[in-house]
Write a protein that holds these residues in place. Structure first.
Motif, PDB file in Angstrom:
ATOM      1  N   PHE A 159      -1.729  -1.515  -8.249  1.00 35.87           N
ATOM      2  CA  PHE A 159      -2.988  -1.423  -8.475  1.00 35.87           C
ATOM      3  C   PHE A 159      -3.295   0.045  -8.461  1.00 35.87           C
ATOM      4  O   PHE A 159      -2.747   1.077  -7.920  1.00 35.87           O
ATOM      5  CB  PHE A 159      -3.496  -1.625  -7.053  1.00 35.87           C
ATOM      6  N   LEU A 160      -4.054   0.467  -9.644  1.00 36.89           N
ATOM      7  CA  LEU A 160      -4.071   1.706 -10.016  1.00 36.89           C
ATOM      8  C   LEU A 160      -5.216   2.108 -10.652  1.00 36.89           C
ATOM      9  O   LEU A 160      -6.280   1.322 -10.926  1.00 36.89           O
ATOM     10  CB  LEU A 160      -2.794   2.248 -11.011  1.00 36.89           C
ATOM     11  N   SER A 161      -5.341   3.435 -11.140  1.00 35.31           N
ATOM     12  CA  SER A 161      -6.522   4.052 -12.335  1.00 35.31           C
ATOM     13  C   SER A 161      -5.771   3.961 -13.565  1.00 35.31           C
ATOM     14  O   SER A 161      -4.674   4.379 -13.666  1.00 35.31           O
ATOM     15  CB  SER A 161      -7.154   5.106 -11.788  1.00 35.31           C
ATOM     16  N   ASP A 162      -6.438   3.957 -14.676  1.00 28.29           N
ATOM     17  CA  ASP A 162      -5.708   4.222 -16.026  1.00 28.29           C
ATOM     18  C   ASP A 162      -6.089   5.769 -16.494  1.00 28.29           C
ATOM     19  O   ASP A 162      -6.466   6.327 -15.586  1.00 28.29           O
ATOM     20  CB  ASP A 162      -6.566   3.148 -16.908  1.00 28.29           C
ATOM     21  N   ALA A 163      -5.525   6.044 -17.492  1.00 29.43           N
ATOM     22  CA  ALA A 163      -5.653   7.343 -17.994  1.00 29.43           C
ATOM     23  C   ALA A 163      -6.988   7.811 -18.086  1.00 29.43           C
ATOM     24  O   ALA A 163      -7.303   9.279 -18.012  1.00 29.43           O
ATOM     25  CB  ALA A 163      -4.911   7.328 -19.125  1.00 29.43           C
ATOM     26  N   SER A 164      -8.052   6.892 -18.250  1.00 25.99           N
ATOM     27  CA  SER A 164      -9.474   7.386 -18.337  1.00 25.99           C
ATOM     28  C   SER A 164     -10.329   7.397 -17.005  1.00 25.99           C
ATOM     29  O   SER A 164     -11.389   7.490 -17.108  1.00 25.99           O
ATOM     30  CB  SER A 164     -10.211   6.693 -19.475  1.00 25.99           C
ATOM     31  N   GLY A 165      -9.429   7.058 -15.831  1.00 21.13           N
ATOM     32  CA  GLY A 165     -10.108   7.030 -14.683  1.00 21.13           C
ATOM     33  C   GLY A 165     -10.749   5.741 -14.249  1.00 21.13           C
ATOM     34  O   GLY A 165     -11.613   5.578 -13.371  1.00 21.13           O
ATOM     35  N   LYS A 166     -10.595   4.676 -15.045  1.00 21.80           N
ATOM     36  CA  LYS A 166     -11.056   3.284 -14.617  1.00 21.80           C
ATOM     37  C   LYS A 166     -10.079   2.565 -13.840  1.00 21.80           C
ATOM     38  O   LYS A 166      -8.921   2.973 -13.842  1.00 21.80           O
ATOM     39  CB  LYS A 166     -11.473   2.437 -15.979  1.00 21.80           C
ATOM     40  N   LEU A 167     -10.624   1.760 -13.013  1.00 19.81           N
ATOM     41  CA  LEU A 167      -9.865   0.929 -11.998  1.00 19.81           C
ATOM     42  C   LEU A 167      -8.860  -0.216 -12.915  1.00 19.81           C
ATOM     43  O   LEU A 167      -9.362  -0.732 -13.865  1.00 19.81           O
ATOM     44  CB  LEU A 167     -10.631   0.196 -11.038  1.00 19.81           C
ATOM     45  N   ALA A 168      -7.744  -0.222 -12.480  1.00 17.45           N
ATOM     46  CA  ALA A 168      -6.815  -1.186 -13.433  1.00 17.45           C
ATOM     47  C   ALA A 168      -5.661  -1.771 -12.353  1.00 17.45           C
ATOM     48  O   ALA A 168      -5.663  -1.477 -11.453  1.00 17.45           O
ATOM     49  CB  ALA A 168      -6.383  -0.199 -14.502  1.00 17.45           C
ATOM     50  N   GLY A 169      -5.228  -2.530 -13.205  1.00 20.83           N
ATOM     51  CA  GLY A 169      -3.905  -3.223 -12.508  1.00 20.83           C
ATOM     52  C   GLY A 169      -2.663  -3.740 -13.580  1.00 20.83           C
ATOM     53  O   GLY A 169      -3.062  -3.313 -14.587  1.00 20.83           O
ATOM     54  N   GLY A 170      -1.758  -3.713 -13.017  1.00 20.26           N
ATOM     55  CA  GLY A 170      -0.392  -4.237 -13.737  1.00 20.26           C
ATOM     56  C   GLY A 170       0.222  -5.347 -13.000  1.00 20.26           C
ATOM     57  O   GLY A 170       0.546  -5.235 -11.715  1.00 20.26           O
TER      58      GLY A 170
END
Length: 619
Positions: free
Chosen positions: A145-156
């Motif tokens: 659970f993380l943020s992507d390179a542009s500061g959006k919430l993201a997941g893997g």
């Protein structure tokens, strides 16, 4: 060191989450996980990974966090330079990562189905920062659970990375609660900014690949194949954390998100009061406390140490040293008084009881006044014999009061100096009429008209009422002798001021109008005036052939010269003076036996007063 007890102020939950308790999810889904409701409770935070140095102030490093969930996950960081720090943001304490190396090892691996919910705020400089996650050496086993390179919430998840599982806009510097959920079939992502509404950012979309279930999650970074240093560490703050190895329903997820900081804390800690700890014999005790909140569980420990344990130690069943307490237990919390019986204690040993309530937040730690167990073969035998003689067995709480009273008199050397002891402020007249020193002998018998009131005592009607002891000094006395003697009565109301206990030719104590009158083995009609009633415990003693000494509420008066006389053969009674004068005063206790010294008189009064206050007879 003095520990700080800091709790987040109660706030109104959003999205219908009022009263929702995240702990209930672990039971409902029968799943393991971890839960950090916030970082406001310093009882759960330590500067070192061993948990020996508590966090006490902003900027302290955080080397250990004790999980608030039921599975007891403990999050640690063994490397001093990789420890996040405690920070204060508004009214919230947070865990802060520097984006370089800081993280916590949760010792909890993800599941095939997992839900992450974190209160988080990414720093303005963050880029591709992990909130929590792990994988093996291959990139196809992600659970992150993380943020992507542009500061959006993201997941893997599995084969999918943050370039696929992402959505929404740049949330850097925007505090809120985010969630990632996968179940082997679908993946979904949510975000709710502080002051905003819950929004679905991604999915539900098909899951591709299988996440690992063996590598423990890090918080504040991703754990790659158990490397000591986490990768893509978080530059920002974590307010709260919840991970469960299950796929929560949409409804449970919305309630959980609305309950977690930075939105507010619907989990209000309970407040404990009125702690009580009492012996129940030589190896057991009554422990109880009152809560204002029916949420979570109440935990208690009994220890020989007067040093108060921390809230976390009590929950773990430990004493202040971290060792297993002598006795411990827990039960579902309810509003009002709740109690338990502690067993496995040792005879004639001093103990202390400590209580805490936990519902995701710790209450205050509450401690009783301490107690000493009865002694096997002496005070314990007296207690067992007395309770067995009561037709209606006393409640457990009342048994504790009785045991505490007996133990106090034994400890002061008073019990064994008594011939008769009546505690009329009892649950019923049968128990109140027993001679507590020897229950099989000299029980009171009622004659005429009188009134027994539970937990208050007995009062005559002023014309016929009397309680006969069937005991006269000349025939029956053992401890009470001509020159070594005492007599006393605990009076709640004086009534018409006629005799409360005794006989005119032997010894008596009574509260007359404006005075207290006492006599003991004296010649003629000598009467001693000592104090203005009501005085509660009134008594007189003789320790030689020439003098008598009154005492009121455990305090000795002035010695008075009076020659002793032979012991009387007239039975003593309660409520009657001689054979003519009857009283209306209310009598809560009466006693007679060998003389008591000043220390013993005070100990007797103190023990009687503690008992009377406990049952509501006195204040």
């Amino acid at each position: 060191m003095q520990r700080n007890y800091r709790f987040r102020p109660a706030a109104v939950a959003q999205s219908g989450a009022a009263g929702f308790n995240p702990l209930s999810l672990f039971t409902a889904y029968s799943a393991a996980g971890l839960y950090i409701p916030n970082f406001n409770d310093f009882n759960l935070l330590f500067q070192d990974s061993a948990g020996t140095v508590p966090v006490t102030a902003v900027a302290d490093p955080i080397g250990k966090v004790v999980d608030s969930g039921p599975t007891g996950t403990t999050m640690t960081q063994a490397t001093a330079g990789s420890r996040g720090t405690l920070r204060l943001v508004g009214s919230d304490y947070v865990w802060r990562g520097d984006g370089v190396a800081m993280c916590l090892n949760t010792n909890l691996s993800p599941g095939s189905s997992t839900t992450y919910v974190f209160g988080v705020n990414f720093a303005a400089t963050s880029s591709l920062d992990a909130i929590s996650g792990s994988r093996t050496g291959t990139t196809t086993t992600r659970s992150i659970f993380l943020s992507d390179a542009s500061g959006k919430l993201a997941g893997g998840v599995g084969n999918q990375d943050q370039t696929t599982i992402t959505g929404g806009s740049d949330i850097r510097t925007v505090p809120g609660v985010g969630a990632l959920r996968y179940n082997g079939t679908n993946v979904q992502l949510w975000w709710r900014p502080a002051g905003g509404t819950l929004t679905t950012l991604y999915g539900p979309s098909a899951q591709s690949g299988t996440p690992n279930t063996t590598i423990p999650l890090y918080i504040g970074a991703q754990n790659v194949n158990n490397a000591a240093a986490g990768v893509i560490p978080l530059d920002g703050d974590i307010y709260s954390a919840f991970v469960i190895k299950a796929s929560l329903t949409d409804g449970d997820l919305a309630a959980l998100i609305g309950s977690m900081p930075p939105f507010g804390a619907p989990i209000v800690p309970g407040v404990l009061s009125l702690p009580i700890d009492l012996p129940l014999g030589d190896t057991s005790a009554y422990v109880g406390v009152t809560s204002d909140l029916a949420s979570g569980s109440v935990y208690w420990v009994v220890s020989t140490s007067a040093v108060q344990p921390t809230a976390a130690q009590i929950k773990a069943g430990q004493d202040s040293t971290g060792s297993a307490a002598t006795a411990s237990g827990n039960q579902a919390a309810a509003v009002g008084a709740q109690s338990a019986t502690a067993t496995g204690l040792s005879s004639n040993t001093a103990y202390y009881a400590y209580f805490v309530q936990f519902n995701g937040q710790y209450s205050n730690v509450s401690s009783g006044g301490g107690f000493t167990t009865l002694t096997t073969g002496t005070s314990d035998t007296s207690f067992d014999t007395l309770v067995a003689a009561m037709t209606t067995p006393p409640t457990t709480l009342r048994s504790g009061y009785i045991a505490q009273f007996i133990q106090a008199l034994y400890a002061a050397g008073v019990w064994t100096k008594m011939d008769l002891l009546y505690i009329l402020a009892a649950a019923d007249s049968q128990a109140g009429y027993l001679n507590w020193i020897a229950p099989a002998s000299f029980a009171l018998t009622a004659a005429g008209t009188g009134t027994f009131t539970a937990d208050r005592g007995w009062a005559g009607n002023g014309t016929t009422g009397v309680l006969n002891t069937g005991w006269d000094p000349a025939t029956n006395a053992v401890q009470y002798t001509r020159n070594i003697a005492h007599i006393g009565v605990y009076v709640l109301t004086t009534g018409n001021g006629v005799s409360n206990f005794g006989s005119v030719t032997a010894a008596d104590v009574y509260a007359a109008v404006g005075t207290t009158r006492l006599r003991i083995n004296g010649t003629g009609g000598t009467v001693v005036e000592t104090a203005t009633p009501p005085c509660h415990l009134m008594g007189i003693r003789r320790n030689d052939a020439a003098n008598i000494l009154p005492f009121i509420d455990g305090v000795a008066g002035t010695s008075i010269a009076q020659a002793s006389a032979a012991l009387s053969s007239v039975d003593l009674g309660i409520g009657r003076h001689n054979t003519t004068f009857y009283g209306t005063g209310q009598n809560a206790a009466a006693h007679i036996g060998s003389q008591l010294d000043n220390t013993e008189e005070l100990a007797l009064y103190t023990a009687l007063n503690v008992y009377m206050v406990a049952v509501g007879a006195d204040t």
